[in-house]
Design an enzyme around this catalytic site. Sequence first.
Site, PDB file in Angstrom:
ATOM      1  N   HIS A 148       1.217  -1.291   0.139  1.00 31.09           N
ATOM      2  CA  HIS A 148      -0.295  -0.664   0.375  1.00 31.09           C
ATOM      3  C   HIS A 148       0.995   1.127  -0.271  1.00 31.09           C
ATOM      4  CE1 HIS A 148      -3.904  -2.144   1.188  1.00 31.09           C
ATOM      5  NE2 HIS A 148      -3.325  -2.581   0.710  1.00 31.09           N
ATOM      6  N   ASP A 357       3.246   9.344  -0.258  1.00 29.34           N
ATOM      7  CA  ASP A 357       2.764   8.953  -0.261  1.00 29.34           C
ATOM      8  C   ASP A 357       1.949   7.663  -1.551  1.00 29.34           C
ATOM      9  OD1 ASP A 357       0.206   8.204   1.188  1.00 29.34           O
ATOM     10  OD2 ASP A 357      -0.410  10.223   1.829  1.00 29.34           O
TER      11      ASP A 357
END
Length: 446
Positions: A148, A357
């Site tokens: 992720h 991110d």
Amino acid sequence: MKRFVVVANRLPVDAGPGGLVSALQPITRSSGGAWVGWTGNPDERPEPFEHEGVHIHPVELSADDIDRYYEGQSNSTIWPLFHDGVEPSVHHRPWRVAYQAVNMRFAEAAAAVAAEGATVWVHDYQLMLVPGMLRELRPDLRIGFFLHIPFPPVELFMQLPRRTDFVRGLLGADLVGFQQPLAAQNFLRLTTQLLGLRPEGERVEYEGRTVTARAFPISIDVSEIDELAADPEVQEEARRLRKDLGGDRRLLLLGVDRLDYTKGIDQRIEAYGELLADGTVSNEEAVLVQVATPSRMRVAQYQQLRERVEREVGRINGEFGDVGRAPLHYLFQSRSRAELVALYLAADIMLVTPLRDGMNLVAKEYVAARRDEGGALVLSEFTGAASELSDAFLVNPYDVDDLKRGINAAIAASPDDLAARMRKMRETVRANDVGRWAKQFLEALG
Ligand code: ADP
Ligand code: F6P
């Protein structure tokens, strides 16, 4: 015994904020699957139970495990290194040993609940050794892994002690998924550099099997956000928030993040402080609300970030505030989904400015919430989301001037321009919901 098993650090029970649970809970529920993970508390292992249609199989972590495996190796070694080294990565041998032992515990738990030939989907950087361990225990399984967070450039990955173990661990899967195509390429290059393998396209042969590495950009549960945004009570809450913050004449800027040093919260606040200082915005015309959810607060780097942010918030409010009117509202709190959506609806400008991110689901949630095609998104180019949301006001968060330029461009944009941008971003997000993401991953896993 289950035909479909999710293995993730946390169980989808009181899990707090974070992209992973919001992404996987709906899929596991609809497939009647099992979920192997940690409850979030030390020394606790309840018997397996049912929760919102998911079979829950808890894995126990002692206080020492939390210290070494979770706060240590996962969040002080791997997390900073995989986010471009924005904070120094710390290395300790006992952390590595605990990480390995805990990964084995997760692999054994998954092996115990998976039916013959079942599909097991392992998640994220806390469990990178699990695919390899599970393959040894249960060669009959189809094993998928999804990362992720970002996968670092080869030169940075090479700093990780025992780096080859991690590559071998991931190669235990049949399919290794990443947020970005470049991440998959970095991983494949490492299989050559560290193991002498010869990838062809997105595939590589390893120990007689074919492993595929491919990007699957994750998304959100669009209908959940859409329904909340359509709810009259949520809309009423959005109006109340605006009124409390000074009404329609005052521009509302919003940040919503876990309090994490990768999110660029201090740079964002610094940019806002400069806009106030140079008179580009005034306390009468604008207000910034920053929701920062407590996260990993026992890790020193997070405590230091909290101190930096709180000092800066105090400075800005002291310097530019007035009695009864603060330019910056800082909430070190978790909020319900409904409250978040009310904030999204109320905000004129959403600031999503991480230094790095993997994806950033907050950006997608904001877009999904804006059924009115209103609002503007200022988005860091170093998020996975920026690849899809190119109609946002893209900024380089390391450059405070560029951050200010992006915010100013959003302030100055015409309503037509903003609506056109939002319309395009909404099409993208609505066409790529988390259900589609999971379906595509699982179809590729076969
Ligand atoms: P990360 O996975 O690094 O935390 P993401 O932006 O991808 O970052 O996902 C964060 C998730 O957590 C989103 O679904 C967001 O709505 C949720 N979240 C963030 N802050 C809060 C908060 N203060 N209260 C409740 N949920 C939050
Ligand atoms: O993907 C990032 C992530 O670590 C997720 O695994 C998790 O949902 C979120 O951040 C919150 O982190 P933690 O589980 O450490 O509180």
